[in-house]
Write a protein that holds these residues in place. Structure first.
Motif, PDB file in Angstrom:
ATOM      1  N   SER A  32       0.832  -1.136   0.072  1.00 43.68           N
ATOM      2  CA  SER A  32      -0.022   0.058  -0.210  1.00 43.68           C
ATOM      3  C   SER A  32       0.982   1.122   0.064  1.00 43.68           C
ATOM      4  O   SER A  32       0.662   2.354  -0.703  1.00 43.68           O
ATOM      5  CB  SER A  32      -0.880   0.025   1.215  1.00 43.68           C
ATOM      6  N   ALA A  33       1.898   1.117   0.747  1.00 44.64           N
ATOM      7  CA  ALA A  33       2.742   2.432   0.833  1.00 44.64           C
ATOM      8  C   ALA A  33       3.391   2.538  -0.487  1.00 44.64           C
ATOM      9  O   ALA A  33       3.538   3.807  -0.918  1.00 44.64           O
ATOM     10  CB  ALA A  33       3.783   2.352   1.914  1.00 44.64           C
ATOM     11  N   ALA A  34       3.608   1.315  -1.170  1.00 48.07           N
ATOM     12  CA  ALA A  34       4.391   1.703  -2.430  1.00 48.07           C
ATOM     13  C   ALA A  34       3.671   2.222  -3.641  1.00 48.07           C
ATOM     14  O   ALA A  34       4.044   2.874  -4.392  1.00 48.07           O
ATOM     15  CB  ALA A  34       4.918   0.183  -3.145  1.00 48.07           C
ATOM     16  N   VAL A  35       2.100   2.004  -3.498  1.00 44.35           N
ATOM     17  CA  VAL A  35       1.542   2.783  -4.455  1.00 44.35           C
ATOM     18  C   VAL A  35       1.338   4.224  -4.238  1.00 44.35           C
ATOM     19  O   VAL A  35       1.490   4.880  -5.192  1.00 44.35           O
ATOM     20  CB  VAL A  35      -0.143   1.933  -4.329  1.00 44.35           C
ATOM     21  N   ALA A 100      10.824   0.398 -11.654  1.00 39.36           N
ATOM     22  CA  ALA A 100      12.142   0.621 -11.693  1.00 39.36           C
ATOM     23  C   ALA A 100      12.378   0.993 -13.297  1.00 39.36           C
ATOM     24  O   ALA A 100      13.391   1.986 -13.391  1.00 39.36           O
ATOM     25  CB  ALA A 100      13.146  -0.472 -11.541  1.00 39.36           C
ATOM     26  N   LEU A 101      11.630   0.637 -14.175  1.00 36.31           N
ATOM     27  CA  LEU A 101      11.965   1.173 -15.480  1.00 36.31           C
ATOM     28  C   LEU A 101      11.077   2.369 -15.999  1.00 36.31           C
ATOM     29  O   LEU A 101      11.432   2.944 -16.902  1.00 36.31           O
ATOM     30  CB  LEU A 101      11.675  -0.065 -16.502  1.00 36.31           C
ATOM     31  N   THR A 102      10.165   2.801 -15.008  1.00 35.33           N
ATOM     32  CA  THR A 102       9.457   3.923 -15.316  1.00 35.33           C
ATOM     33  C   THR A 102      10.185   5.158 -15.639  1.00 35.33           C
ATOM     34  O   THR A 102       9.841   5.826 -16.635  1.00 35.33           O
ATOM     35  CB  THR A 102       8.543   4.107 -14.137  1.00 35.33           C
ATOM     36  N   PRO A 103      11.138   5.578 -14.981  1.00 32.53           N
ATOM     37  CA  PRO A 103      12.096   6.948 -15.647  1.00 32.53           C
ATOM     38  C   PRO A 103      12.419   6.591 -16.889  1.00 32.53           C
ATOM     39  O   PRO A 103      12.425   7.514 -17.753  1.00 32.53           O
ATOM     40  CB  PRO A 103      13.136   7.095 -14.364  1.00 32.53           C
ATOM     41  N   ILE A 185      14.598   7.266  -6.559  1.00 38.44           N
ATOM     42  CA  ILE A 185      13.563   6.620  -5.713  1.00 38.44           C
ATOM     43  C   ILE A 185      12.674   5.517  -6.446  1.00 38.44           C
ATOM     44  O   ILE A 185      12.576   4.482  -5.730  1.00 38.44           O
ATOM     45  CB  ILE A 185      12.552   7.699  -5.380  1.00 38.44           C
ATOM     46  N   LEU A 186      12.696   5.584  -7.566  1.00 39.78           N
ATOM     47  CA  LEU A 186      11.696   4.608  -8.320  1.00 39.78           C
ATOM     48  C   LEU A 186      12.512   3.398  -8.546  1.00 39.78           C
ATOM     49  O   LEU A 186      12.209   2.027  -8.388  1.00 39.78           O
ATOM     50  CB  LEU A 186      11.204   5.087  -9.712  1.00 39.78           C
ATOM     51  N   ILE A 187      13.749   3.318  -8.924  1.00 35.56           N
ATOM     52  CA  ILE A 187      14.799   2.315  -8.978  1.00 35.56           C
ATOM     53  C   ILE A 187      14.952   1.652  -7.667  1.00 35.56           C
ATOM     54  O   ILE A 187      14.816   0.286  -7.549  1.00 35.56           O
ATOM     55  CB  ILE A 187      15.903   2.729  -9.733  1.00 35.56           C
ATOM     56  N   GLY A 188      15.257   2.425  -6.793  1.00 33.68           N
ATOM     57  CA  GLY A 188      15.293   1.668  -5.321  1.00 33.68           C
ATOM     58  C   GLY A 188      14.045   1.028  -4.887  1.00 33.68           C
ATOM     59  O   GLY A 188      13.992  -0.196  -4.291  1.00 33.68           O
ATOM     60  N   LEU A 189      12.887   1.582  -5.297  1.00 41.87           N
ATOM     61  CA  LEU A 189      11.692   1.099  -4.675  1.00 41.87           C
ATOM     62  C   LEU A 189      11.361  -0.442  -5.580  1.00 41.87           C
ATOM     63  O   LEU A 189      11.030  -1.299  -5.063  1.00 41.87           O
ATOM     64  CB  LEU A 189      10.331   2.022  -5.034  1.00 41.87           C
ATOM     65  N   GLY A 190      11.687  -0.265  -6.776  1.00 40.29           N
ATOM     66  CA  GLY A 190      11.747  -1.500  -7.751  1.00 40.29           C
ATOM     67  C   GLY A 190      12.769  -2.424  -7.221  1.00 40.29           C
ATOM     68  O   GLY A 190      12.100  -3.697  -7.098  1.00 40.29           O
ATOM     69  N   ILE A 191      13.760  -2.394  -6.653  1.00 40.52           N
ATOM     70  CA  ILE A 191      14.834  -3.257  -6.115  1.00 40.52           C
ATOM     71  C   ILE A 191      14.047  -3.887  -4.960  1.00 40.52           C
ATOM     72  O   ILE A 191      14.135  -5.035  -4.711  1.00 40.52           O
ATOM     73  CB  ILE A 191      15.986  -2.571  -5.951  1.00 40.52           C
ATOM     74  N   LEU A 192      13.576  -2.931  -4.080  1.00 37.04           N
ATOM     75  CA  LEU A 192      12.888  -3.651  -2.664  1.00 37.04           C
ATOM     76  C   LEU A 192      11.881  -4.577  -2.991  1.00 37.04           C
ATOM     77  O   LEU A 192      11.534  -5.653  -2.438  1.00 37.04           O
ATOM     78  CB  LEU A 192      12.561  -2.444  -1.749  1.00 37.04           C
ATOM     79  N   LEU A 193      10.900  -4.297  -4.147  1.00 36.93           N
ATOM     80  CA  LEU A 193       9.779  -5.044  -4.541  1.00 36.93           C
ATOM     81  C   LEU A 193      10.081  -6.484  -5.086  1.00 36.93           C
ATOM     82  O   LEU A 193       9.759  -7.363  -4.686  1.00 36.93           O
ATOM     83  CB  LEU A 193       8.995  -4.194  -5.482  1.00 36.93           C
ATOM     84  N   VAL A 194      11.389  -6.259  -5.999  1.00 34.67           N
ATOM     85  CA  VAL A 194      11.626  -7.594  -6.596  1.00 34.67           C
ATOM     86  C   VAL A 194      12.582  -8.551  -5.363  1.00 34.67           C
ATOM     87  O   VAL A 194      12.239  -9.594  -5.231  1.00 34.67           O
ATOM     88  CB  VAL A 194      12.875  -7.248  -7.511  1.00 34.67           C
TER      89      VAL A 194
END
Length: 511
Positions: A32-35, A100-103, A185-194
């Motif tokens: 939920s936080a990630a969204v 992570a790929l969004t930017p 921020i987005l790449i870091g979040l992507g790494i945490l999700l994976v």
């Protein structure tokens, strides 16, 4: 007579779902936080291309809510048809890759296929948002081991999900954006999700796609470093770049979110490149005696071009500047040659709040030059804001405001009407077609300057100054202004539809 009674029915034993209560809470909270992190950062990522407007914010929020609704519905259906334990890992892993790929995807699309930007932007929010929102109903299905606890389980997970969204919002707005680049921020979040997906996979010995997703993120992260649309500095509000002038060694242009906001000559503050700044200088130099020091207040700073000009041409002038973006203030000091001396005091604060703190009658001059994208922030346009401006000015004080509008100039007309409600005298300075002085020509739009005071404007002297500076602009007053305003509405704190009135041109248009 012996009565008959039915034999008691044994309560079914709770099934082993392989997911503990703490793990369930962590999954729901984190997803939920990630969204919300994705939603807020998407606004920052899109601002250079779509503008930081009400429409952009509405679009991003609407897509995010659509993603949450779709993900919740889809997650619930899939959890009833497939083993829920097999769904969590893929949901986290796939969403992590997209985040992570969004930017890279958005900046490349904006550069090479801008017509597709809105569609691609929607997908980069919709896909990970739906996958992450699906986690809550999937986890809920796993935790519903007995009907006797349905309300408790659903309520607890719903509350934890909401708490996660709150933390994601606060963490992003107050911490992440101020300390890390958007892409980081987005790449870091992507790494945490994976990584979360890998942990789930390890515990369930199920899905095995994590290594491939990790490789995709690494490749995407490396590609992001060379993707178009990068910034010299990402501030709390802008993607900022300082561009050197190839024709003038000491000239610098401050570009915020793809728009030229200020031009500064580091060695010669009297050099004014932008037409609207030359127009403001013409108005102020005409309104006040030569070399007279002024007490000035500036709503918005940018590159501080005009405060620097006043300090150079009117020694002893004291300029107080309210610039909401502390990152822009830092750029002025580190890249645009701003020194601590010179009578310029810059405060990182909202202009409306800074305006309220001014003493009554304490200013000779107030300059309005605050922008979010191409729009003046709505709360700096209203009757109430202009009343604060009038209170801060002395009896002969002058308010000068830079605006941008196009088409029917509905916003500029409304702002002129609002000033007329507060000040006795209002004048327009701009291209003749834009301010109604050349009815035969089609308005092109762009910058124009409004000036307001309780003393009359010296029209001949102002026009002479405009001509001397080769602006090509004219000044309109009296009936010409009244006719130009027409039936434009007043802007108030209760009703200021600035974003709807404004007609911006191409996002590439500078100021």
């Amino acid at each position: 007579m012996t009565g008959l009674s039915s034999s008691p029915v044994a309560e079914p034993k709770p099934r082993d779902n392989g997911l503990g209560s703490r793990a369930a809470l962590v999954l729901v909270f984190s997803s939920s936080a990630a969204v919300l992190v994705v939603e807020i950062v998407a606004l920052r990522l899109l601002a250079p291309y779509l503008g930081l407007t009400l429409e952009t914010s509405t679009m991003v929020i609407g897509v995010a809510l659509t993603a949450i609704a779709a993900g919740s519905w889809l997650g619930g259906r899939l959890a009833d048809q497939v083993s829920p334990r097999r769904l969590i890992g893929p949901a986290l892993g796939l969403s992590g890759v997209v985040v992570a790929l969004t930017p890279l995807v958005l900046r490349t699309t904006a550069e090479w296929a801008p017509a597709l930007l809105f569609f691609i932007a929607s997908l980069t929010i919709l896909v990970p948002g739906a996958l992450l929102a699906a986690v809550t109903p999937i986890v809920t299905k796993l935790r519903l081991t007995t009907l006797a606890e349905t309300g408790t389980v659903v309520g607890r997970l719903s509350g934890v999900g909401t708490a996660g969204a709150i933390v994601g919002t606060v963490l992003t707005g107050f911490v992440l954006v101020s300390r890390f680049p958007v892409s980081g921020i987005l790449i870091g979040l992507g790494i945490l999700l994976v990584a979360g997906s890998a942990l789930i996979e390890w515990r369930t010995r199920g899905w095995t796609g994590v290594p491939a997703l990790t490789l995709v993120i690494v490749a995407g992260g490396l590609a992001t470093t060379v993707a178009p649309g990068g910034c010299d500095t990402e501030t709390r509000y802008h993607c900022a770049t300082v561009v050197a002038d190839p024709d003038r060694d000491t000239g610098r242009t401050l570009v915020l979110d793809g728009l030229r906001h200020s031009y500064v000559d580091i060695d010669d503050p009297t050099f004014l490149k932008f037409t609207y700044v030359r127009a403001i200088a013409s108005v102020v130099d005409t309104a006040f005696p030569d070399d007279e020091p002024l007490s000035a207040y500036h709503l918005g700073g940018g590159g501080l071009t005009f405060p620097r000009y006043l300090a150079a041409t009117r020694p002893g002038t004291r300029s107080l500047v309210s610039e909401i973006d502390s990152g822009v203030v830092r750029i002025n000091r580190e890249h645009l040659g701003l020194r601590s001396q010179g009578g310029i005091d810059v405060r990182a604060e909202d202009g409306r709040l800074g305006l309220r703190r001014l003493d009554a009658g304490s200013r000779d001059l107030v300059v309005g030059d605050a922008f979010g994208g191409v729009s003046v922030p709505w709360h700096l346009t209203t009757v109430e804001a202009m009343t604060d401006v009038r209170r801060a000015l002395d009896e002969d004080g002058l308010y000068v405001a830079n605006l941008i509008d196009h088409g029917a100039m509905d916003f500029a007309r409304a702002e002129a009407a609002t000033l007329s409600e507060t000040f006795e005298h209002v004048a327009l300075v701009g291209a003749p077609a834009d301010i109604g002085l050349d009815p035969s020509a089609t308005p092109e739009g762009g910058n124009l300057v409004l000036l307001a005071s309780d003393r009359p404007v010296d029209v001949p002297a102002t026009q002479e100054a405009l001509d001397t500076r080769k602006t090509g602009w004219k000044i309109a007053t009296g009936d010409d202004v009244t006719s130009w305003i027409g039936d434009a509405p007043l802007l108030t704190d209760d009703y200021a539809p600035v974003d709807q009135l404004l007609q911006p041109s191409s996002p590439q248009t500078g100021r």
